[in-house]
Scaffold this active site. Structure first.
Site, short mmCIF file in Angstrom:
data_model
loop_
_atom_site.label_atom_id
_atom_site.label_comp_id
_atom_site.label_asym_id
_atom_site.label_seq_id
_atom_site.Cartn_x
_atom_site.Cartn_y
_atom_site.Cartn_z
N CYS A 1 -44.21 22.92 25.74
CA CYS A 1 -43.26 22.21 26.61
C CYS A 1 -42.07 23.13 26.89
O CYS A 1 -40.94 22.87 26.47
CB CYS A 1 -42.81 20.92 25.95
SG CYS A 1 -41.99 19.76 27.07
N CYS B 1 -51.42 20.27 26.87
CA CYS B 1 -50.72 19.35 25.97
C CYS B 1 -51.53 18.08 25.81
O CYS B 1 -51.94 17.45 26.81
CB CYS B 1 -49.33 19.03 26.53
SG CYS B 1 -48.40 17.86 25.53
N CYS C 1 -47.15 11.18 28.09
CA CYS C 1 -45.90 11.80 28.50
C CYS C 1 -45.61 11.40 29.94
O CYS C 1 -46.38 11.74 30.85
CB CYS C 1 -45.97 13.33 28.37
SG CYS C 1 -44.46 14.18 28.89
N LYS D 1 -25.07 20.51 15.21
CA LYS D 1 -26.44 21.00 15.06
C LYS D 1 -26.52 22.03 13.95
O LYS D 1 -27.36 21.94 13.03
CB LYS D 1 -26.94 21.60 16.37
CG LYS D 1 -28.35 22.18 16.26
CD LYS D 1 -28.63 23.22 17.33
CE LYS D 1 -27.96 24.54 16.99
NZ LYS D 1 -28.40 25.65 17.88
N CYS E 1 -48.48 21.54 30.81
CA CYS E 1 -48.93 20.16 30.66
C CYS E 1 -50.44 20.06 30.57
O CYS E 1 -50.96 19.10 29.98
CB CYS E 1 -48.42 19.33 31.83
SG CYS E 1 -46.60 19.30 31.98
#
Length: 465
Positions: A366, A376, A384, A296, A373
């Site tokens: 998130c 979103c 989702c 990463k 939620c």
């Protein structure tokens, strides 16, 4: 020939007269059923004396009682026979009721279909179940045998909505936007020092919030002493080599696992000086060879503007790994598996952007704990699969209430100096308000609501000026 005790007792039972009949122990209806036998030429039954035992039955003594009395009616057959006798009636009743219901339903449907002009022979159309979303999957071309990875369904719509939320929605202004690792290098430093500063920021960011990481980097920039008199202080390779480990540990003491990171930073500085000409490695493999640096960090350092500026892979951290699995794009166990899964189908021009996109999204909407939620767009639009239904329902109710409460405000000035305010919510209401001019301001007895966005407000004083 030896006989068992049960056989002897059975013999006494059949040899005894009517007055000495001994009933078997625990005699029940089901247990006595096996001793019943039907009338017929092979079974002459004495009925006049009140007893119903078979005088001429074939008995095989010297065996167990179950074998002594030969009968064709067993307990299992008796139950089966009973059920067989009663089941046709019940079946007939059930069939009759089912036929009545079916007939009524058929007649009703037939009338409805005749009225609507439908085809009586057509099959009923199943109800739609919504859009079927599929994860990334491998497909093989039957003609060429070539295998490729198909992207998840709806991924472009999901990507677009998340980007809108990151730019102007609830996920805007995340910590990564101002305090991300690639933004912590000093702009006035040399290119070599900026690359080293970016690498240090990435090494410190593991298991650490961006705000804490930015504070630690600021201390290194300002308080890391020069390696020799007259040299500039701050974060560079020479000063990192010369600093005392105890002081370095104190400067970065707020980041997670600072003791290990102090050791890694000192070891990395030494390796860079001896193996890479005092610069960071220009390859992912070289960066991963440094202590405390993984894929990463390597990919992010390679693609950063203050790194090498080359995109060679997707930088997958915990946010990218967690969120893409929540969406059902794939089912991976580690960030490295997620990186390989994304690189298999995600367009290359999104490889650098997706980290910034999902890290900020994971910091604001998130969240790892307490996902929002209801705010979103993915949850509100049913995109989702992991969205919490209660929060989504509440968010939809809240959005509907806000839309109902929207006001359209128009402010006009009539010729007599009065101000008319027109509100439209469910119906139109006009309110007359007196106007007084005091020091260039308008004072009214009733408060005048301010204009909403997108509404033009024209105020004239009646004099034409």
């Amino acid at each position: 020939m030896r006989t068992s005790r049960v056989a002897k007792e059975t013999s006494k039972y059949f040899d005894s007269g009517p007055a000495t009949t001994v009933l078997p122990r625990r005699s029940t209806r089901s247990s006595l059923a096996r001793f019943a036998h039907a009338d017929g030429p092979a079974a002459a039954t004495t009925k006049g004396n009140g007893n119903a035992h078979n005088a001429d039955a074939d008995l095989a003594f010297g065996s167990d009682i179950e074998d002594a009395v030969q009968t064709t009616v067993t307990r299992k057959r008796k139950r089966t026979t009973t059920l067989a006798q009663s089941s046709p009636r019940r079946a007939a009743t059930r069939t009759t009721r089912a036929e009545v219901k079916t007939q009524v339903k058929t007649e009703t449907k037939t009338e409805h279909e005749l009225d609507a002009g439908e085809d009586l022979g057509a099959k009923p159309t199943p109800k739609p179940r919504g859009r079927a979303r599929k994860p990334a999957r491998k497909t093989t071309d039957a003609t060429t045998g070539e295998t490729k990875v198909e992207p998840p369904s709806d991924w472009e719509e999901v990507y677009r909505l998340v980007k809108e939320m990151r730019l102007t929605g609830p996920a805007a202004n995340a910590a990564v936007d101002t305090m991300g690792c690639e933004r912590l290098a000093r702009p006035d430093a040399s290119a070599r020092d900026r690359r080293f500063q970016t690498l240090v920021a990435l090494m410190l960011s593991s298991q650490t919030k961006d705000t804490v990481n930015a504070e630690a980097m600021a201390r290194l920039h300002n308080e890391l002493p020069p390696h020799k008199p007259g040299a500039p202080p701050g974060l560079n390779l020479e000063n990192m080599l010369a600093v005392d480990p105890a002081l370095l540990n104190e400067l970065i003491g707020k980041v997670g696992f600072h003791n290990n990171k102090t050791k890694y930073l000192k070891q990395t500085a030494s390796i860079l000086q001896s193996d890479f000409a005092s610069d960071i490695p220009p390859t992912v493999a070289g960066l991963c060879s440094l202590p405390g640096v993984g894929p990463k960090m390597a990919h992010l350092c390679m693609s950063a503007a203050n790194g090498w500026g080359r995109v060679e892979g997707v930088g997958v951290d915990v946010h990218v790994h967690r969120i893409t699995n929540l969406w059902g794009w794939h089912a991976t166990r580690t960030p490295e598996e997620t990186r390989r899964a994304l690189e298999a189908w995600l367009p290359r021009d999104r490889w650098r952007e997706i980290n910034w996109l999902l890290v900020g999204f994971g910091q604001t909407v998130c969240l790892p704990v307490g996902r929002r939620c209801g705010d979103c767009e993915l949850g509100l639009r049913g995109l989702c699969r992991a969205a919490e239904r209660g929060k989504v329902a509440e968010g939809r109710r809240r959005r509907a209430a806000l839309e109902r409460r929207e006001l359209k405000v128009e402010v006009d000035v009539d010729g007599e100096g009065g101000v008319k305010v027109k509100k439209e919510e469910q119906e139109e209401v006009e309110v007359e308000v007196e106007e007084e001019m005091v020091a260039g301001e308008v004072a009214t007895n009733e408060p005048v609501p301010g204009p909403l966005s997108g509404t033009e407000v024209k105020v004239e004083d009646g004099t034409g000026g």
